[in-house]
Design a protein around this motif. Structure first.
Motif, PDB file in Angstrom:
ATOM      1  N   ARG A 290       5.320  -9.188   7.014  1.00  9.26           N
ATOM      2  CA  ARG A 290       5.428 -10.544   7.561  1.00  9.26           C
ATOM      3  C   ARG A 290       4.870 -11.548   6.557  1.00  9.26           C
ATOM      4  NH1 ARG A 290       3.934  -9.483  13.935  1.00  9.26           N
ATOM      5  NH2 ARG A 290       2.889  -7.629  13.158  1.00  9.26           N
ATOM      6  N   GLY A 291       5.523 -12.691   6.447  1.00  7.43           N
ATOM      7  CA  GLY A 291       5.085 -13.706   5.500  1.00  7.43           C
ATOM      8  C   GLY A 291       6.103 -14.823   5.403  1.00  7.43           C
ATOM      9  N   TYR A 293       9.009 -16.510   3.178  1.00  4.10           N
ATOM     10  CA  TYR A 293       9.963 -16.145   2.137  1.00  4.10           C
ATOM     11  C   TYR A 293      10.908 -17.307   1.854  1.00  4.10           C
ATOM     12  CZ  TYR A 293       8.255 -11.434   2.987  1.00  4.10           C
ATOM     13  OH  TYR A 293       7.445 -10.339   3.116  1.00  4.10           O
ATOM     14  N   HIS A 314      14.302  -7.702  10.420  1.00  2.39           N
ATOM     15  CA  HIS A 314      12.862  -7.980  10.309  1.00  2.39           C
ATOM     16  C   HIS A 314      12.219  -7.954  11.695  1.00  2.39           C
ATOM     17  CE1 HIS A 314       9.520  -9.333   7.798  1.00  2.39           C
ATOM     18  NE2 HIS A 314       9.219 -10.258   8.696  1.00  2.39           N
ATOM     19  N   VAL A 411      10.654 -14.837  13.990  1.00  2.22           N
ATOM     20  CA  VAL A 411      11.152 -15.166  12.655  1.00  2.22           C
ATOM     21  C   VAL A 411      11.672 -16.593  12.709  1.00  2.22           C
ATOM     22  CG1 VAL A 411      12.776 -14.624  10.817  1.00  2.22           C
ATOM     23  CG2 VAL A 411      11.791 -12.779  12.157  1.00  2.22           C
ATOM     24  N   VAL A 436       2.168 -18.071  10.673  1.00  3.14           N
ATOM     25  CA  VAL A 436       2.298 -16.778  10.014  1.00  3.14           C
ATOM     26  C   VAL A 436       0.967 -16.024  10.021  1.00  3.14           C
ATOM     27  CG1 VAL A 436       2.781 -15.640   7.793  1.00  3.14           C
ATOM     28  CG2 VAL A 436       4.252 -17.498   8.599  1.00  3.14           C
ATOM     29  N   SER A 442       7.025 -14.688  10.841  1.00  2.51           N
ATOM     30  CA  SER A 442       7.527 -14.761   9.467  1.00  2.51           C
ATOM     31  C   SER A 442       8.429 -15.981   9.368  1.00  2.51           C
ATOM     32  CB  SER A 442       8.312 -13.502   9.094  1.00  2.51           C
ATOM     33  OG  SER A 442       7.461 -12.415   8.829  1.00  2.51           O
ATOM     34  N   ALA A 467       4.712 -15.413   0.534  1.00  6.51           N
ATOM     35  CA  ALA A 467       4.506 -13.971   0.441  1.00  6.51           C
ATOM     36  C   ALA A 467       4.547 -13.534  -1.022  1.00  6.51           C
ATOM     37  CB  ALA A 467       5.595 -13.252   1.233  1.00  6.51           C
TER      38      ALA A 467
END
Length: 822
Positions: A290-291, A293, A314, A411, A436, A442, A467
């Protein structure tokens, strides 16, 4: 004890909901919602105490009076009209949780609970008022005769008392301690990475307060949503049944439907193969941690389905709850939501998988399911606007705030992220980092022109923490090279006037068959359209926000039809066509603006590689001929673009690269953010005093008041009133285009007191959104008496003589007769 205390009385049949049932239900729901942010026990306590004040005799008499149970001649009758909103039933519960949780060492945690409960009908209150007075302290010290806490404690139901007696204050305090310590620990880690931590320590403290405020708002959202859901389920059995049918989404089944759709991508042409490669790259990265992007793909590269592929897989990898698409313009939402809905909602109840939530939903397309579910975004896939997203995080009241908890464990896909308002940069970065880091979500930032949100000036004020290896595409330079579909022609060294731009457009139409001209202002769009039309060119069209949405849609449909038939077309448009409009011309002329706008304009040229290369002309207007003084973003973006062009012109003229090269885009945003850094904290003016929302929602250090022992000092309500996702001083008016003429006539003739008429009026106003135009005050002034006001509603509408069938709203009368029944 009082087993008969009521929470609600249903309007249509008089059925009564006991206060005990309501409190226990909200307790269960709030605890479940707050579990995903690590505060389940706190959620249960907030839920069971939020309407504690309704045990008071005054409130019970008010409720019975308002619903016709008590005769108006009775001594017990309380006038529901004069007393509406004046009987405080939220402070009692807030004071109760404060009394249970307040500890000399940790008053902050009791304060967080108090603020959540006491604000659940108003929106979060100011801890400190702008003048320094203690808003939190004033509410906490509200007198017994106004809160009825002692009376309510004596009347509480046995089941509620038993639950309250069973709770452990220490376990609740531990929940808040862990969350607040994690925020401080995270920020301390990033502070330690600064070259000189002492110089940014104050900003570090501001960030800690800011994120504790976001934690409060997210928890507050859990309580709001639980309270509204239980009330709505009692009032509307259809809604209760719908929520039961929603259940947990079958993500593997939805993923299978998407994979089937993706397999149909054509592999016979280059653009189809590239779109498939992009989707494959997104799938390959879907198991990443998770992050935050980035997905940097040239226009026309299939970002919607590729990002959806990442998001669905995801979600399954990390057991997340939903996917939220945040998109800048309603035109893009309507287009993208339809694509996704056609794939994922096959054989499903409409609106239960994909929710489309924005202001321009037409009544004929808005299902009753969507209308109910848009209030809190609990469907598996949500499409909404950046405006709605930012209002959810920072807006006033409770309607938007209740959605925030559904941004946790999700997400979040941001399309065209470069359109983020510059004044919201630091607020947005802090909020996304929070979602996050503290809420388990994410995010994917999608665009062809990736802004440097992970590398902004004054990073301590708030920049994204991307990330590791954040870019989902493995080789950006090669991808952009493969998707090159245009050649840029730089005319900026030799500025042009309107006639010269018009002659260039006419020449391009004759030579290439069709041409799109994108200008920066509505006056230029009208002037250029009139000039080209006067030269006897075929099929010349105008597009701008002087035209209502229904009018613009009709023009685009006509233009697309002509392009499909390979008929000659010349379209003059403002920048509204740049994002999300699926249309392709062989030649595009763009007046100088920000590089992101120019590249978006290039995305309307040779979009599907219909020919070898299209042509994009970049034109600079002669100084003084273009009035963009009010358009700060366009003016500053243009100036930075011209600077970048001066630096790269020789390299580009020698064929060494292209304007879409990632390094040029990076240079542009580096300069642009440096130029606009004083706007990034959302500056505001409080009674002549300069401040910012970043400060008001953080440590509030400019406020002359203070709080003790690390307690919150934010001016939440003041900041929310200052916040506007769209910075505009415009006002909407209804225009007599097509069906809009009939809508205006009906609104003007509806009686005011009839209940059926009120229902019809709401339906008409929803439909009228596609027949409205937003105008600045000076434009309204020029229209004079051509703008009329409806007596009952105050809604403004335009006379037919001032709406041109080609260009929309005009200060010059068109010669049409106005209908007297307006």
């Amino acid at each position: 004890m009082n087993e008969k205390a009521l929470a609600h009385i249903r309007r249509h049949d008089g059925k009564k909901q006991t206060l005990k049932d309501h409190l226990l239900s909200v307790c269960r729901l709030t605890g479940a919602f707050a579990r995903k942010i690590g505060l389940p026990l706190s959620g249960e306590l907030a839920g069971i105490s939020h309407d504690f004040g309704k045990y008071a005799e005054t409130f019970q008499l008010y409720l019975l009076s308002a619903n016709g149970v008590i005769d108006p001649d009775s001594d017990e009758y309380i006038d529901p009209v004069s007393q509406k909103g004046k009987i405080d039933h939220s402070t009692a519960g807030a004071k109760y949780v404060w009394k249970r949780l307040e500890r000399e060492k940790y008053p902050l945690y009791a304060q967080l609970m108090f603020l959540s409960v006491c604000s659940h009908h108003s929106g979060l209150i100011d801890c400190l008022l702008p003048d320094g007075r203690n808003g939190f302290g004033n509410r906490l010290n509200k007198k017994e005769e106004n809160t009825h806490l002692a009376e309510c404690e004596s009347k509480v139901d046995f089941a509620i008392k038993d639950w309250l007696d069973s709770i452990s204050e220490e376990n609740i305090l531990k929940e808040w301690y862990r969350k607040c310590q994690n925020i401080r620990r995270t920020e301390k880690k990033f502070l330690a990475q600064e070259e000189n931590p002492a110089t940014v320590f104050a900003q570090y403290e501001n960030t800690v307060f800011f994120k504790k405020g976001l934690l409060l708002r997210c928890f507050f959202s859990c309580l709001l949503d639980a309270d509204r859901i239980d009330s709505a389920c009692f009032e509307d059995e259809q809604y209760a049944a719908l929520r039961k049918r929603l259940g947990n989404p079958d993500w593997p089944k939805l993923a299978g439907r998407l994979e089937t759709a993706l397999s149909a991508f054509s592999k016979e042409n280059m653009i189809g193969r590239l779109r498939r490669d992009i989707a494959d790259a997104c799938y390959a990265r879907s198991r990443s941690p998770r992050g935050i992007y980035t997905l940097t793909v040239p226009t026309g590269g299939g970002k919607t389905l590729s990002s959806l592929r990442f998001a669905i897989h995801h979600v399954m990898e990390h057991q997340l709850e939903r996917i939220v698409y945040i998109i800048p313009y309603t035109s893009i939402i309507e287009q993208n939501a339809k694509v996704v809905r056609d794939i994922l909602e096959k054989d499903e109840e409409p609106g239960t998988i994909v929710l489309e939530h924005h202001s321009n939903i037409e009544p004929v397309r808005e299902t009753w399911q969507g209308k109910l579910l848009s209030s809190n975004w609990e469907t598996p896939v949500v499409f909404t606007t950046m405006v709605q997203f930012l209002e959810t995080l920072f807006g006033s009241g409770t309607a938007s705030a209740r959605r925030m908890h559904n941004l946790a464990n999700a997400v979040l896909v941001f399309d065209e992220i470069q359109t983020l308002p510059i004044r919201c940069v630091h607020l947005f970065c802090h909020a996304l980092n929070f979602l996050v880091e503290e809420c388990g979500s994410s995010a994917v930032l999608c665009t062809a022109t990736q802004p440097l949100l992970g590398n902004v000036p004054n990073p301590a004020k708030g920049q994204l923490r991307l990330a590791d290896d954040p870019e989902l595409m493995p080789d950006l330079a090669e991808l952009f090279r493969q998707l090159q579909r245009v050649r840029f022609v730089d005319h900026t060294p030799s500025p042009m006037n309107l006639e010269q731009v018009g002659d260039l457009a006419l020449s391009e139409q004759r030579e290439k068959g069709n041409c799109l001209v994108i200008v920066n202002t509505k006056s230029w769009a009208t002037g250029l359209y009139r000039y080209c039309s006067g030269k006897n060119a075929q099929n010349v069209f105008h597009l701008s926000t002087s035209m209502c949405a229904a009018h613009r849609t009709a023009i685009l449909e006509k233009v697309r039809s002509l392009l499909a038939k390979k008929e000659p077309v010349l379209l003059v448009s403002t920048q509204l066509i740049e994002c999300g409009v699926d249309i392709s011309f062989q030649s595009v002329i763009r007046l100088a603006a920000g590089l992101d706008s120019i590249l978006q304009a290039a995305g309307r040229c040779n979009r599907n590689m219909e020919s070898g290369y299209g042509t994009v002309h970049i034109v600079r207007v002669v100084d003084g001929l273009e009035n963009i003084r009010r358009l700060d973003d366009i003016r500053e973006g243009r100036n930075v673009f011209l600077r970048v062009m001066d630096e790269y012109r020789e390299r580009l003229q020698n064929g060494m690269g292209d304007l879409s090269d990632p390094d040029i885009i990076e240079r542009y945003f580096s300069y642009y953010f440096h130029q606009r850094q004083d706007r990034m904290a959302y500056p505001c003016d409080l009674s002549g005093k300069k401040d910012s929302l970043l400060n008001l929602l953080g440590s509030n250090r400019n406020n002359v008041g203070s709080q003790e022992n690390g307690m919150l000092c934010q001016s939440f309500a003041t900041a929310a009133k200052q916040f506007a996702a769209i910075e505009a001083e415009t006002q909407g008016i209804l225009v007599p285009y097509g069906e809009g003429k009939d809508i205006i006539a009906q609104l003007c003739s509806l009686p005011s007191s009839d209940m059926a008429a009120q229902s019809r009026k709401r339906q008409l106003l929803k439909k009228a959104q596609r027949y409205s135009v937003n105008l600045y005050p000076d434009a309204l002034q020029k229209l004079g008496n051509a703008v009329r006001r409806m007596e009952e509603t105050g809604i403004l509408y335009l006379l037919e003589s001032h709406y041109d069938s080609e260009t929309g709203v005009t200060a010059e009368a068109t010669g049409k007769m106005d209908f007297l029944h307006y």
